[in-house]
Design a protein around this motif. Sequence first.
Motif, mmCIF file in Angstrom:
data_model
loop_
_atom_site.group_PDB
_atom_site.id
_atom_site.type_symbol
_atom_site.label_atom_id
_atom_site.label_comp_id
_atom_site.label_asym_id
_atom_site.label_seq_id
_atom_site.Cartn_x
_atom_site.Cartn_y
_atom_site.Cartn_z
ATOM 1 N N ASP A 279 0.803 -1.232 0.000
ATOM 2 C CA ASP A 279 0.000 0.000 0.000
ATOM 3 C C ASP A 279 0.827 1.271 0.000
ATOM 4 O OD1 ASP A 279 -2.395 -1.303 -0.128
ATOM 5 O OD2 ASP A 279 -2.641 -1.398 2.061
ATOM 6 N N PHE A 280 1.771 1.348 -0.877
ATOM 7 C CA PHE A 280 2.562 2.572 -1.025
ATOM 8 C C PHE A 280 1.980 3.413 -2.159
ATOM 9 C CE2 PHE A 280 6.687 2.521 1.382
ATOM 10 C CZ PHE A 280 6.269 1.530 2.277
ATOM 11 N N VAL A 281 1.795 4.697 -1.905
ATOM 12 C CA VAL A 281 1.227 5.581 -2.928
ATOM 13 C C VAL A 281 2.307 5.955 -3.938
ATOM 14 C CG1 VAL A 281 0.118 7.808 -3.348
ATOM 15 C CG2 VAL A 281 -0.402 6.528 -1.255
ATOM 16 N N LEU A 282 2.010 5.762 -5.217
ATOM 17 C CA LEU A 282 2.963 6.111 -6.277
ATOM 18 C C LEU A 282 2.945 7.626 -6.504
ATOM 19 C CD1 LEU A 282 2.411 3.428 -9.057
ATOM 20 C CD2 LEU A 282 4.634 4.124 -8.133
ATOM 21 N N VAL A 283 4.076 8.262 -6.310
ATOM 22 C CA VAL A 283 4.167 9.710 -6.512
ATOM 23 C C VAL A 283 4.992 9.978 -7.772
ATOM 24 C CG1 VAL A 283 5.026 11.881 -5.556
ATOM 25 C CG2 VAL A 283 4.053 10.157 -4.043
ATOM 26 N N ALA A 284 4.370 10.640 -8.760
ATOM 27 C CA ALA A 284 5.119 11.002 -9.973
ATOM 28 C C ALA A 284 6.111 12.089 -9.580
ATOM 29 C CB ALA A 284 4.163 11.505 -11.035
ATOM 30 N N TYR A 285 7.387 11.862 -9.844
ATOM 31 C CA TYR A 285 8.412 12.738 -9.281
ATOM 32 C C TYR A 285 9.522 12.942 -10.292
ATOM 33 C CZ TYR A 285 10.975 14.745 -5.326
ATOM 34 O OH TYR A 285 11.611 15.600 -4.469
ATOM 35 N N ASP A 286 10.244 14.034 -10.109
ATOM 36 C CA ASP A 286 11.377 14.319 -10.988
ATOM 37 C C ASP A 286 12.568 13.455 -10.552
ATOM 38 O OD1 ASP A 286 13.308 15.360 -12.575
ATOM 39 O OD2 ASP A 286 13.407 17.318 -11.563
ATOM 40 N N ILE A 287 12.635 12.276 -11.097
ATOM 41 C CA ILE A 287 13.654 11.300 -10.706
ATOM 42 C C ILE A 287 14.106 10.592 -11.984
ATOM 43 C CG2 ILE A 287 11.889 9.535 -10.214
ATOM 44 C CD1 ILE A 287 13.542 8.527 -7.890
ATOM 45 N N PRO A 288 15.383 10.302 -12.127
ATOM 46 C CA PRO A 288 15.826 9.679 -13.389
ATOM 47 C C PRO A 288 15.088 8.371 -13.674
ATOM 48 C CG PRO A 288 17.718 10.417 -12.113
ATOM 49 C CD PRO A 288 16.516 10.588 -11.232
ATOM 50 N N PRO A 289 14.912 8.056 -14.964
ATOM 51 C CA PRO A 289 14.202 6.839 -15.331
ATOM 52 C C PRO A 289 14.856 5.605 -14.705
ATOM 53 C CG PRO A 289 14.873 8.082 -17.282
ATOM 54 C CD PRO A 289 15.398 8.809 -16.103
ATOM 55 N N GLY A 290 14.032 4.654 -14.353
ATOM 56 C CA GLY A 290 14.561 3.398 -13.813
ATOM 57 C C GLY A 290 14.764 3.424 -12.318
ATOM 58 N N GLN A 291 14.655 4.617 -11.705
ATOM 59 C CA GLN A 291 14.911 4.720 -10.266
ATOM 60 C C GLN A 291 13.611 4.933 -9.490
ATOM 61 O OE1 GLN A 291 17.807 7.587 -8.990
ATOM 62 N NE2 GLN A 291 19.125 7.271 -10.768
ATOM 63 N N ALA A 292 13.662 4.545 -8.225
ATOM 64 C CA ALA A 292 12.580 4.876 -7.307
ATOM 65 C C ALA A 292 13.198 5.256 -5.975
ATOM 66 C CB ALA A 292 11.648 3.673 -7.131
ATOM 67 N N ALA A 293 12.417 5.943 -5.143
ATOM 68 C CA ALA A 293 12.900 6.313 -3.818
ATOM 69 C C ALA A 293 11.743 6.213 -2.838
ATOM 70 C CB ALA A 293 13.459 7.742 -3.837
ATOM 71 N N ALA A 294 12.063 5.769 -1.618
ATOM 72 C CA ALA A 294 11.035 5.684 -0.571
ATOM 73 C C ALA A 294 11.718 5.861 0.771
ATOM 74 C CB ALA A 294 10.317 4.335 -0.646
ATOM 75 N N TYR A 295 10.902 6.028 1.804
ATOM 76 C CA TYR A 295 11.493 6.339 3.104
ATOM 77 C C TYR A 295 11.912 5.084 3.866
ATOM 78 C CZ TYR A 295 9.185 10.760 2.129
ATOM 79 O OH TYR A 295 8.767 11.921 1.536
ATOM 80 N N TYR A 296 12.967 5.268 4.609
ATOM 81 C CA TYR A 296 13.378 4.294 5.613
ATOM 82 C C TYR A 296 12.822 4.796 6.932
ATOM 83 C CZ TYR A 296 17.280 4.881 9.077
ATOM 84 O OH TYR A 296 18.043 5.081 10.180
ATOM 85 N N PRO A 297 12.437 3.998 7.917
ATOM 86 C CA PRO A 297 12.612 2.541 7.995
ATOM 87 C C PRO A 297 11.489 1.715 7.368
ATOM 88 C CG PRO A 297 11.731 3.336 10.068
ATOM 89 C CD PRO A 297 11.932 4.556 9.201
ATOM 90 N N GLU A 298 10.415 2.364 6.848
ATOM 91 C CA GLU A 298 9.268 1.589 6.356
ATOM 92 C C GLU A 298 9.662 0.560 5.303
ATOM 93 O OE1 GLU A 298 9.392 4.751 6.956
ATOM 94 O OE2 GLU A 298 7.568 5.428 7.974
ATOM 95 N N THR A 299 10.736 0.866 4.544
ATOM 96 C CA THR A 299 11.104 -0.023 3.440
ATOM 97 C C THR A 299 12.188 -1.027 3.826
ATOM 98 O OG1 THR A 299 12.421 1.852 2.750
ATOM 99 C CG2 THR A 299 10.426 1.401 1.473
ATOM 100 N N ASN A 300 12.593 -1.043 5.103
ATOM 101 C CA ASN A 300 13.646 -1.995 5.478
ATOM 102 C C ASN A 300 13.262 -3.465 5.303
ATOM 103 O OD1 ASN A 300 16.220 -1.102 5.872
ATOM 104 N ND2 ASN A 300 15.801 -0.240 7.873
ATOM 105 N N PRO A 301 11.961 -3.821 5.356
ATOM 106 C CA PRO A 301 11.626 -5.228 5.080
ATOM 107 C C PRO A 301 12.072 -5.671 3.684
ATOM 108 C CG PRO A 301 9.756 -4.116 6.097
ATOM 109 C CD PRO A 301 10.789 -3.055 5.807
#
Length: 773
Positions: free
Chosen positions: A715-737
């Motif tokens: 249940d992570f919301v997809l945010v369209a963002y100015d980020i190079p193609p092929g990359q994603a970013a999300a916050y830690y610690p939620e993504t440590n699993p």
Amino acid sequence: MSQKEHIRDYKAPAGGWGALRSVTKSWLGSENAFRNLRTMLKTNQNGGFDCPGCAWGESPENGMVKFCENGAKAVNWEATSRRVDPAFFAQYRVSDLAKQTDYWLEDQGRLTHPMRYDAETDHYVETSWNEAFALVAKHLNELDSPDQAEFYTSGRASNEAAFLYQLFVRAFGTNNFPDCSNMCHEASAIAMSDTIGVGKGTVVFQDLEEADAIFVIGQNPGTNHPRMLEPLRAAVKRGAQVICLNPLKERGLERFQNPQLPVEMLRNGSEPTNTAFFRPALGGDMAVFRGMAKFLLSWDREAQEKGEPAVLDHAFIQEHTCGLDDYLNAVDATCWDHIVEQSGLTLEEIEVLARMYRRADKVVMCWAMGLTQHRHSVPIIQEVVNLQLLRGNVGKPGAGLSPVRGHSNVQGDRTMGINEHPPEALLNALEKRFQFEVPRMHGHNTVQAIQAMEEKRAKVFLGLGGNFAQATPDTPRTHRALRSCELTVHIATKLNRSHLVTGRNALILPCLGRTEIDMQAEGPQGVTVEDTFSMVHISYGQLKPRSPMLRSETSIVAGIAKATLGNHPIDWDWAVADYSRIRDLIADTIPGFENFNEKLKHPGGFHLGNTAANRVWNTPSGKAQFRATTLPTQLVNESVLEKGDKPDLILQTMRAHDQYNTTVYGLDDRYRGVFGLRDVVFANEADIRRLGFEPGEKVDLVSLWDDGRERRVSDFVLVAYDIPPGQAAAYYPETNPLVPLESYGDRTFTPTSKFIAVKLEKAKPSAVIPTQQ
Ligand SMILES: Nc1nc2c(c(=O)[nH]1)N[C@H]1C(S)=C(S)[C@@H](COP(=O)(O)OP(=O)(O)OC[C@H]3O[C@@H](n4cnc5c(=O)[nH]c(N)nc54)[C@H](O)[C@@H]3O)O[C@H]1N2
Ligand SMILES: Nc1nc2c(c(=O)[nH]1)N[C@H]1C(S)=C(S)[C@@H](COP(=O)(O)OP(=O)(O)OC[C@H]3O[C@@H](n4cnc5c(=O)[nH]c(N)nc54)[C@H](O)[C@@H]3O)O[C@H]1N2
Ligand SMILES: [Mo]
């Protein structure tokens, strides 16, 4: 998304009115507004306390206000009057508390009493300090081997606490010192020790003021080291280059409005913090630096042919380095296609970078987690060192290497010997001074500690601060490992998830924070810390402790040590009565701390010295060492490739503006335009659509790793963002699993938190969330 949750463009500069509003909100929300404001004004002042936030150092000029927005949050967080006391624990079972968010847990207030976990009732119950110490001692002394215990340290512990801790643990008989550094700047320490003979940064604050060019690589100072923005802006203003390498156009690296300059605030002006911005691929920095070196080399050869001034600093190379030929061969052997493909930049961009680098006589390179949390972090950082050596940019004013440290005393803790692979010299000094046989075998780092607990080779876990259960990778697995322990113990200021992931027995030992008065038998005590520029200074708490039951970390460590070892190898009560006695022990054993107590009398503290900064190279050859490493063939791990799936995206995990590592102060990430929520994943709009999704849609992230385990966050919301193609970013610690325990850096064992191969799956049930513009 509820009303408060929204995504929108945030156009304001870093700092500015947004920061003032945020400080005011945090301050007014702290129930002790006036007391806390007075406290904040003592931050980083002589006679005041060291900011418990980041490890950034002070400008030598003594200003009135020396805290930043996020330092204020850290102070208010600690100085809250809300209390997590025995009545609180009577109200909630541990399994109920475990259902709450990390944000809620820490928001409940300060821990006030030592608490013991009662498995039968599933409640924490009050215990006395002596009972708590006796319980730890009993479990430690019943182990078959001292190596069955893990002694974790987070980077806030003072030098005094850390020194006593390592002395106790080594006298107990192990080097099992997993620490937050293992997940942080381990790669910097290894890469630099190998090459320049010292694992710490070579620059001091003044170097930033004198540099012709400052590179800021893989670092987001606007959020994580806000006090760095002023020297960056000042550098731009005086005509120096500030060159940023970051896939994300972080706001603090674009524009800054200094909230401490009234004139600037009133005319609502802001100034740039960079002169050039480049956006490499995740993990692509080694290719960038290799490309720059290739340009420099070709220009140098050209100059030689034409009889023009050289591009490389041949005199420096000749006198101070070795390994140049092997390195240049490696550079020649790396082909441009490979460099360009891996770097994520164009050949033209790399050439521009190389030209900027060449034009500057004095260059400082700063970096943080964007370089250290990759599989190839050591070679990446060594390529930074190689480049700096080519032009003699180490060991002269205005130039050098600056791994910008995280926790406020993480560097000091290592200096004090919190190190699972301690240098021989330290062990010899301890043995000589304290007359006991120190353990020589290397101990466990963070990943190895989890593995040892998982396999029941370790049975006791003790944490001096931090939030081990959340900061570490592979969360469900790490939680199981902690739960399998006989005893888990946490020395902490606030309730966090680690306290709820209990072993069969568990203790919470509440300690004083750095803002609080530390009263011992001989009077109030100060503690010392070392900042990222190796400046050591003393810090005095100012506030009345939140509870009379609290003890200092130093005294808790001494209490555990005395209960476990008696008065061996020192009289622990004697040491704790007056911390200057501990500092004398440090002076006897740790280089650079001779006459420690005397040196602290100097306002602002003293510099520990740095051999490489003086062009003394503590390497086997006695010279600075070029390292010739081939560029990795590809960056995606074999285990991912073996799984046969092509990753949808490569994910980096990072910090939001309202958090301090696992401590979440609030749910906004102002500079990135995210408000009221944290379960978001930033991706390029074209990628989102290519993968069959819509911006605003909720997805599951599944990481790829060929070991039969599923790793998923939902249940992570997809945010369209100015980020190079092929990359994603999300916050830690939620993504440590998502981070596999075995996915760590070569030699560093640092989890690859900035490079996780993921697939996106539709969340069930899926909900489309409109994006507000
Ligand atoms: N307020 C606040 N202050 C803090 C902390 C906090 O959580 N909150 N944490 C403290 C700690 S312990 C630490 S270690 C520091 C962390 O300080 P940072 O290293 O600034 O922290 P991160 O949020 O991990 O940001 C990493 C940055 O590197 C970029 N990056 C990621 N991968 C790559 C890459 O492959 N190449 C390049 N060139 N860039 C990349 C990201 O886009 C991001 O801007 O901050 C310290 N200070
Ligand atoms: N995925 C991913 N994982 C990461 C990172 C990442 O970028 N991505 N970053 C890594 C990095 S750089 C680091 S440094 C680690 C951080 O790992 P840790 O240092 O273990 O974690 P923190 O969140 O800083 O610890 C917060 C807790 O410390 C306690 N605390 C706060 N102040 C004090 C004090 O003065 N004394 C004591 N005894 N306790 C105190 C509080 O109880 C608080 O809940 O996380 C790492 N994990
Ligand atoms: Mo860190």
